[in-house]
Scaffold this motif. Structure first.
Motif, PDB file in Angstrom:
ATOM      1  N   THR A  15      29.798 -15.858  47.953  1.00 16.43           N
ATOM      2  CA  THR A  15      30.361 -14.873  48.875  1.00 16.43           C
ATOM      3  C   THR A  15      31.258 -13.865  48.171  1.00 16.43           C
ATOM      4  OG1 THR A  15      32.272 -16.282  49.372  1.00 16.43           O
ATOM      5  CG2 THR A  15      30.298 -16.563  50.733  1.00 16.43           C
ATOM      6  N   GLY A  16      31.551 -14.085  46.908  1.00 16.01           N
ATOM      7  CA  GLY A  16      32.459 -13.199  46.195  1.00 16.01           C
ATOM      8  C   GLY A  16      33.893 -13.674  46.207  1.00 16.01           C
TER       9      GLY A  16
ATOM     10  N   GLN B  25      36.301  -8.527  53.510  1.00 13.76           N
ATOM     11  CA  GLN B  25      36.396  -8.521  52.056  1.00 13.76           C
ATOM     12  C   GLN B  25      35.155  -9.125  51.397  1.00 13.76           C
ATOM     13  OE1 GLN B  25      41.003  -9.545  51.597  1.00 13.76           O
ATOM     14  NE2 GLN B  25      40.012  -9.278  49.637  1.00 13.76           N
ATOM     15  N   ILE B  26      34.597 -10.178  51.990  1.00  8.48           N
ATOM     16  CA  ILE B  26      33.419 -10.781  51.355  1.00  8.48           C
ATOM     17  C   ILE B  26      32.204  -9.873  51.474  1.00  8.48           C
ATOM     18  CG2 ILE B  26      34.284 -13.097  51.830  1.00  8.48           C
ATOM     19  CD1 ILE B  26      32.230 -13.335  54.051  1.00  8.48           C
TER      20      ILE B  26
ATOM     21  N   LYS C 266      26.067  -6.335  47.620  1.00 10.37           N
ATOM     22  CA  LYS C 266      25.413  -6.037  46.352  1.00 10.37           C
ATOM     23  C   LYS C 266      23.991  -6.568  46.298  1.00 10.37           C
ATOM     24  CE  LYS C 266      29.750  -5.966  43.729  1.00 10.37           C
ATOM     25  NZ  LYS C 266      30.523  -6.582  42.614  1.00 10.37           N
ATOM     26  N   SER C 267      23.713  -7.583  47.115  1.00  5.60           N
ATOM     27  CA  SER C 267      22.377  -8.171  47.096  1.00  5.60           C
ATOM     28  C   SER C 267      21.774  -8.333  48.480  1.00  5.60           C
ATOM     29  CB  SER C 267      22.421  -9.545  46.411  1.00  5.60           C
ATOM     30  OG  SER C 267      23.326 -10.407  47.076  1.00  5.60           O
TER      31      SER C 267
ATOM     32  N   SER D  16      29.993   0.345  50.841  1.00  3.76           N
ATOM     33  CA  SER D  16      28.620   0.093  50.416  1.00  3.76           C
ATOM     34  C   SER D  16      27.665   0.555  51.509  1.00  3.76           C
ATOM     35  CB  SER D  16      28.409  -1.393  50.116  1.00  3.76           C
ATOM     36  OG  SER D  16      27.051  -1.664  49.842  1.00  3.76           O
TER      37      SER D  16
ATOM     38  N   ASP E 164      32.037  -6.925  50.426  1.00  3.56           N
ATOM     39  CA  ASP E 164      31.934  -6.141  49.199  1.00  3.56           C
ATOM     40  C   ASP E 164      30.989  -6.802  48.205  1.00  3.56           C
ATOM     41  OD1 ASP E 164      32.500  -4.066  47.449  1.00  3.56           O
ATOM     42  OD2 ASP E 164      34.160  -5.141  46.517  1.00  3.56           O
ATOM     43  N   GLN E 165      31.049  -8.127  48.102  1.00  3.20           N
ATOM     44  CA  GLN E 165      30.163  -8.852  47.197  1.00  3.20           C
ATOM     45  C   GLN E 165      28.798  -9.078  47.825  1.00  3.20           C
ATOM     46  OE1 GLN E 165      30.393  -9.750  44.092  1.00  3.20           O
ATOM     47  NE2 GLN E 165      28.510 -10.976  44.003  1.00  3.20           N
TER      48      GLN E 165
END
Length: 458
Positions: free
Chosen positions: A74-75, A109-110, A116-117, A143, A112-113
């Motif tokens: 989850t980042g 906040q999670i 990415k995918s 994003s 953001d990570q």
């Protein structure tokens, strides 16, 4: 024709034909409310199955595939730790906590990570798109894979999921969603149950990971029917004082991992920051040469955490001494006071006693018994515990000290943080090897432990 009504328990969701002061299912008092009977929408046969669509068939367990990776990060390392190593594809996770504790901040906040995918759909029934944009800008989340929808209608949310096909869905919060087919207001027992069932079907049927935010009531449990916690795969509680900086994330239920792990965060202006070494944070600001404080080491999952126990014992002004504990089980606190009075020789039964765990931790394992007893004795005798001393051990009713599990890991953490002495049960001392610079002090009962820590005669 008069509309038929049913009675629901707001604690467990049990339905009854008449009102009662006590719920026959969960035993809660004054939790049964009257609501109109709702149509059974959740039990209808899906259109694909009624129209002769493909049916799912049972298959042998030996034919099931396990080579596919179903977990993803989850980042946030602390969140991954609590989840058991990361989020699980197709799972339904319920995140609860008091208002303003940081649930929405953590979920945003999670993203953001995750973005990415994966495509992430963030549905908010409490904030507008403009408010979400301002918070995302403050948290530096930007994003094109993050889709934002401000909606409370369950039908509109399901249509958006079908149209956008996200891999991750975040709903903030379950109490704001409502189904148009039901007449009850949003947040009621029937609405929460129906909306949660629909989200569970989305998660399991489409393989979408769903995070749902839920508010808590004044008792600290998830608001709404108790069946909500039974439906989801994972229940996370976000704890801590909203006026303090640190937050603790704890798993109350987890079908894909352990339930004794915790994650520690610190709230800052830029959002939540992970605390990789919570012991240093919890021990920061500890007073020096102050009576009534002692450090212990508890296991939170596979992680040893040092916590400070503070006690205050004063002479009572009335006939009934007062007992108050914060972060420590009250019944166990009363038992330790009785053992200290009977076996330790300290007449604390005629005194008011208060016990507090610094940092918002809840110590629920017996390894903290010895530190609590030493802190109480320190306050009663008005003698400070040395600042480099830690106490670990379980206390029995006869005053004896029992060994605890994972003692080697606890000692390593105690040595790493610079403590020089540790009071441990005598039974396990012979099998332990103390690190250089750490002196293990064996004790067979609370009297020996008090004399070793305070130089007092117990």
């Amino acid at each position: 024709m008069k509309q038929k009504t049913l009675f629901y328990c707001t604690s467990c969701g049990n339905e009854t034909a008449k009102w009662a002061g006590k719920c026959p299912a969960c035993g809660a008092w004054n939790t049964i409310v009257e609501q109109p009977e709702q149509p059974r929408t959740a039990g209808k046969i899906p259109p694909s199955r009624s129209a002769g669509g493909p049916k799912r068939r049972a298959c042998p367990v030996t034919e099931l595939r396990t080579d596919e990776e179903i977990r993803f990060p989850t980042g946030m390392g602390e969140l991954d730790r609590v989840l058991g190593g990361g989020a699980v594809k197709g799972s339904l996770v319920l995140v609860g906590g008091a208002p303003g504790i940081g649930k929405s901040t953590l979920m945003l906040q999670i993203c953001d990570q995750l973005c990415k995918s994966s495509r992430v759909l963030y549905v908010s029934g409490e904030e507008s798109e403009h408010q979400l944009k301002l918070r995302a800008k403050r948290l530096r989340v930007d994003s094109p894979n993050l889709l934002v929808l401000s909606e409370t209608s369950l039908g509109e949310v399901l249509e958006a999921v079908t149209a956008e096909a996200p891999e991750v869905l975040i709903v903030d919060s379950i109490q704001t969603l409502w189904n148009e087919a039901l007449d009850s207001p949003a947040g009621s027992v029937s609405q929460v149950k129906d909306c949660a069932m629909a989200l569970m079907q989305v998660a399991k049927g489409r393989g979408i990971t769903v995070f749902v935010i839920g508010h808590v009531n004044k008792e600290g449990s998830i608001a709404g029917p108790k069946v909500l916690e039974h439906m989801v795969d994972c229940v996370l509680y976000f704890e801590g004082d909203q006026h303090a900086a640190h937050r603790i994330l704890r798993a109350a239920k987890n079908r894909f991992g352990a339930t004794n792990e915790i994650g520690v965060f610190e709230m800052r202006d830029s959002g939540l920051v992970e605390v990789e070494n919570p012991s240093e944070l919890l021990l920061s600001g500890r007073p020096e040469d102050a009576p009534g404080t002692c450090v212990t080491c508890v296991m939170e999952g596979a992680r040893p955490v040092l916590a400070e126990i503070q006690a205050l014992v004063v002479s009572t002004a009335g006939s009934n001494p007062r007992r108050t504990s914060n972060g420590f089980d009250y019944n166990r606190f009363a038992m330790l006071l009785a053992v200290l009075d009977k076996r330790g020789g300290l007449k604390v039964s005629a005194c008011d006693a208060y016990l507090n765990i610094i940092g918002g931790l809840w110590l629920d394992e017996p390894a903290a018994d010895l530190a609590a007893v030493i802190a109480l004795a320190s306050s009663y005798l008005d003698r400070p515990v040395p600042g480099d001393l830690v106490a670990v051990g379980e206390v029995g009713l006869t005053g004896e000290l029992r060994s605890v599990s994972h003692l080697e890991q606890r000692i390593s953490e105690i040595h790493r943080l610079g403590f020089r002495r540790c009071v441990v049960p005598r039974r396990r001392t012979g099998a332990l090897t103390a690190p250089p610079g750490l002196d293990l002090i064996p004790a067979g009962n609370i009297g020996e432990a008090i004399r070793a820590a305070l130089g007092a005669r117990g």
